[in-house]
Design a protein around this motif. Structure first.
Motif, short mmCIF file in Angstrom:
data_model
loop_
_atom_site.label_atom_id
_atom_site.label_comp_id
_atom_site.label_asym_id
_atom_site.label_seq_id
_atom_site.Cartn_x
_atom_site.Cartn_y
_atom_site.Cartn_z
N GLU A 183 0.83 -1.20 0.00
CA GLU A 183 0.00 0.00 0.00
C GLU A 183 0.87 1.26 0.00
O GLU A 183 0.53 2.26 -0.64
CB GLU A 183 -0.96 -0.02 1.19
CG GLU A 183 -2.02 -1.11 1.05
CD GLU A 183 -3.09 -1.07 2.14
OE1 GLU A 183 -3.48 0.03 2.56
OE2 GLU A 183 -3.54 -2.16 2.57
N VAL A 184 1.98 1.22 0.72
CA VAL A 184 2.92 2.35 0.67
C VAL A 184 3.44 2.53 -0.75
O VAL A 184 3.52 3.65 -1.27
CB VAL A 184 4.10 2.12 1.64
CG1 VAL A 184 5.14 3.23 1.48
CG2 VAL A 184 3.62 2.09 3.09
N SER A 185 3.78 1.44 -1.39
CA SER A 185 4.31 1.48 -2.75
C SER A 185 3.29 2.09 -3.71
O SER A 185 3.62 2.92 -4.56
CB SER A 185 4.69 0.07 -3.21
OG SER A 185 5.10 0.07 -4.55
N HIS A 230 -3.58 11.44 12.94
CA HIS A 230 -2.40 10.69 13.37
C HIS A 230 -2.33 10.60 14.89
O HIS A 230 -2.10 9.52 15.46
CB HIS A 230 -1.14 11.37 12.81
CG HIS A 230 0.10 10.56 12.91
ND1 HIS A 230 1.00 10.68 13.94
CD2 HIS A 230 0.61 9.59 12.10
CE1 HIS A 230 2.00 9.84 13.76
NE2 HIS A 230 1.80 9.17 12.65
N SER A 231 -2.57 11.71 15.56
CA SER A 231 -2.56 11.73 17.03
C SER A 231 -3.69 10.89 17.59
O SER A 231 -3.52 10.18 18.59
CB SER A 231 -2.68 13.17 17.54
OG SER A 231 -1.59 13.95 17.11
N PHE A 232 -4.84 10.97 16.94
CA PHE A 232 -5.99 10.16 17.37
C PHE A 232 -5.66 8.68 17.33
O PHE A 232 -6.01 7.92 18.25
CB PHE A 232 -7.18 10.46 16.46
CG PHE A 232 -8.32 9.50 16.61
CD1 PHE A 232 -9.30 9.69 17.58
CD2 PHE A 232 -8.42 8.39 15.78
CE1 PHE A 232 -10.35 8.78 17.72
CE2 PHE A 232 -9.46 7.48 15.91
CZ PHE A 232 -10.43 7.68 16.88
N VAL A 247 -1.72 5.04 8.69
CA VAL A 247 -2.80 5.68 9.45
C VAL A 247 -4.15 5.22 8.91
O VAL A 247 -5.06 4.86 9.68
CB VAL A 247 -2.69 7.21 9.39
CG1 VAL A 247 -3.99 7.87 9.87
CG2 VAL A 247 -1.54 7.69 10.27
N ASN A 248 -4.31 5.18 7.61
CA ASN A 248 -5.60 4.85 7.02
C ASN A 248 -5.91 3.37 7.05
O ASN A 248 -7.04 2.97 7.36
CB ASN A 248 -5.67 5.40 5.60
CG ASN A 248 -5.90 6.89 5.57
OD1 ASN A 248 -7.00 7.36 5.84
ND2 ASN A 248 -4.85 7.65 5.27
N HIS A 249 -4.94 2.51 6.75
CA HIS A 249 -5.29 1.09 6.80
C HIS A 249 -5.38 0.58 8.24
O HIS A 249 -6.09 -0.39 8.51
CB HIS A 249 -4.36 0.23 5.93
CG HIS A 249 -2.92 0.16 6.33
ND1 HIS A 249 -2.48 -0.16 7.59
CD2 HIS A 249 -1.79 0.32 5.58
CE1 HIS A 249 -1.17 -0.19 7.61
NE2 HIS A 249 -0.71 0.11 6.42
N ASP A 250 -4.71 1.24 9.17
CA ASP A 250 -4.85 0.83 10.57
C ASP A 250 -6.23 1.20 11.12
O ASP A 250 -6.75 0.52 12.01
CB ASP A 250 -3.75 1.46 11.42
CG ASP A 250 -2.37 0.87 11.12
OD1 ASP A 250 -2.31 -0.15 10.42
OD2 ASP A 250 -1.36 1.43 11.58
N ILE A 251 -6.82 2.28 10.61
CA ILE A 251 -8.20 2.59 10.96
C ILE A 251 -9.11 1.46 10.50
O ILE A 251 -9.98 0.97 11.24
CB ILE A 251 -8.65 3.92 10.31
CG1 ILE A 251 -7.91 5.10 10.94
CG2 ILE A 251 -10.17 4.11 10.43
CD1 ILE A 251 -8.17 6.43 10.23
N LEU A 294 6.37 10.16 3.42
CA LEU A 294 5.01 10.65 3.59
C LEU A 294 3.99 9.57 3.23
O LEU A 294 2.97 9.41 3.92
CB LEU A 294 4.81 11.89 2.72
CG LEU A 294 3.49 12.66 2.88
CD1 LEU A 294 3.24 13.01 4.34
CD2 LEU A 294 3.53 13.92 2.03
N ALA A 295 4.26 8.83 2.17
CA ALA A 295 3.35 7.75 1.76
C ALA A 295 3.23 6.69 2.84
O ALA A 295 2.15 6.10 3.03
CB ALA A 295 3.86 7.11 0.46
N ASP A 296 4.30 6.44 3.56
CA ASP A 296 4.30 5.48 4.66
C ASP A 296 3.27 5.88 5.72
O ASP A 296 2.45 5.08 6.16
CB ASP A 296 5.71 5.40 5.26
CG ASP A 296 5.84 4.31 6.32
OD1 ASP A 296 5.07 3.34 6.29
OD2 ASP A 296 6.72 4.45 7.19
N ARG A 297 3.29 7.15 6.12
CA ARG A 297 2.36 7.64 7.15
C ARG A 297 0.93 7.61 6.64
O ARG A 297 0.01 7.22 7.36
CB ARG A 297 2.73 9.06 7.57
CG ARG A 297 4.09 9.18 8.25
CD ARG A 297 4.33 10.61 8.70
NE ARG A 297 3.54 10.95 9.87
CZ ARG A 297 3.14 12.19 10.17
NH1 ARG A 297 3.43 13.18 9.35
NH2 ARG A 297 2.45 12.42 11.25
N ILE A 298 0.73 8.04 5.39
CA ILE A 298 -0.62 8.03 4.82
C ILE A 298 -1.18 6.62 4.80
O ILE A 298 -2.35 6.38 5.16
CB ILE A 298 -0.60 8.62 3.40
CG1 ILE A 298 -0.29 10.11 3.44
CG2 ILE A 298 -1.94 8.37 2.70
CD1 ILE A 298 -0.08 10.73 2.07
#
Length: 332
Positions: A81-83, A250-252, A186-190, A179-183
């Motif tokens: 997903e990062v890729s 991200h903090s949430f 955060v979203n797939h962990d939700i 940046l792609a790593d964080r995006i």
């Protein structure tokens, strides 16, 4: 002209002036045969995909330890997903998509079993500390191919080392992957946290939903679109409104998922397991695999044991722990 040279010419004519051109790579650590079909970054990508450490990511924890459900993320699906996000950004900004993809696919190769929980334990046990981004570079430099390494380019290696809390990537493609790593996570962990009943969509901050959207697809699209629309030259950025919403999200996630006792209830068992394996192999170095014995001789026993444990999948570590410490039934 070879196909590789034609591809390099296409890069020169079509990519942004700030993009990292394949033909301008600083090269590899050791002299290597040149491919006439692929650029150096395409070669790096292929070497990573065909590596053993890449295949092992499919059984390494992302957030939830050893998930049994078919749809939970693993470290491998996170990497993919990062890729995908990094490639979309690179293509839209006319940057080097092959370099971004190679960095993204290799950025987590050094992750331990049980995700950041395993990393934390090894960092406490190791004489010189342990960071997964440093281990990822060690994997591609020294551990793959029975100690020969993958001999990747300088730009990919720099992106691996600096994809998170390390330094700052030298290439703009490396910064994109960061940046792609964080995006991605955060979203797939939700998504995974909702699937695990740790949270619901209703728990997400209302302001974030208003700016980014109420689904994973909408949020990722909003973030990517904002980056593409606001980035200029070597500056990769979102709009102030989108950046603020993303920071809140991200903090949430740290409060509601990453440090949530419900999602971490199995993780509390990780320190005992990792510590048990570490103490066993430091006390019984003769039980290490041959390659790890060589590392112990050339570097240190601590280094060899950390390399061995870090390379394990969740299931391998659990089964190995059971075989060493859990009594087996006596068959009569």
């Amino acid at each position: 002209m070879s196909i590789k040279e034609k591809l390099e010419e296409i890069e020169l004519k079509t990519l942004s002036p700030v993009a990292a051109l394949s033909k301008n790579s600083k090269g590899r650590r050791f002299p290597d045969d040149q491919c006439n079909l692929r650029t150096v970054y395409q070669v790096d990508r292929d070497r990573v995909i065909h590596s053993k450490s890449f295949r092992r990511l499919k059984h390494k924890t992302q957030v939830f330890v050893c998930p049994r459900g078919d749809h939970y993320r693993t470290r491998l699906t996170h990497t993919l997903e990062v890729s995908q996000i990094a490639r979309t950004l690179a293509k839209s900004l006319f940057l080097n998509e092959d370099l971004a993809e190679a960095i993204a696919l290799s950025h987590d190769l050094g992750h331990t079993p049980f995700g950041h929980d395993g990393e934390t334990v090894l960092n406490e046990l190791s004489d010189c500390g342990f960071k997964h981004f440093e281990q990822s570079l060690r994997v591609v430099d020294f551990l793959e191919k029975n100690g020969k390494g993958l001999n990747l380019t300088y730009e990919v290696r720099d992106g691996i080392l600096n994809h998170t809390r390390g330094g700052w990537p030298k290439t703009i493609e490396g910064r994109l992957v960061r940046l792609a790593d964080r995006i991605a996570y955060v979203n797939h962990d939700i998504d995974d946290a909702i699937r695990a009943n740790v949270m619901t969509t209703a728990d997400l901050p209302v302001d974030v939903l208003h700016v980014l959207g109420d689904t994973k697809t909408k949020r990722i699209n909003a973030l990517i679109k904002s980056i593409v629309e606001n980035s200029k030259g070597e500056e990769i950025c979102m709009s102030n409104e989108v950046q603020k919403a993303f920071d809140i999200l991200h903090s949430f996630m740290y409060e509601f998922v990453y440090t949530n006792m419900e999602s971490k209830k199995e993780s509390v068992k990780v320190p005992a397991l990792i510590t048990g394996l570490y103490n066993y192999f430091t006390s019984h170095p003769d039980k290490l695999p041959h390659q790890m014995k060589l590392i112990a001789e050339k570097e240190s026993l601590n280094r060899a044991v950390c390399d061995y444990i870090a390379g394990m999948t969740d299931y391998f570590a659990i089964n190995l722990f059971e075989s060493i410490f859990i009594p087996k039934s006596w068959n009569i």
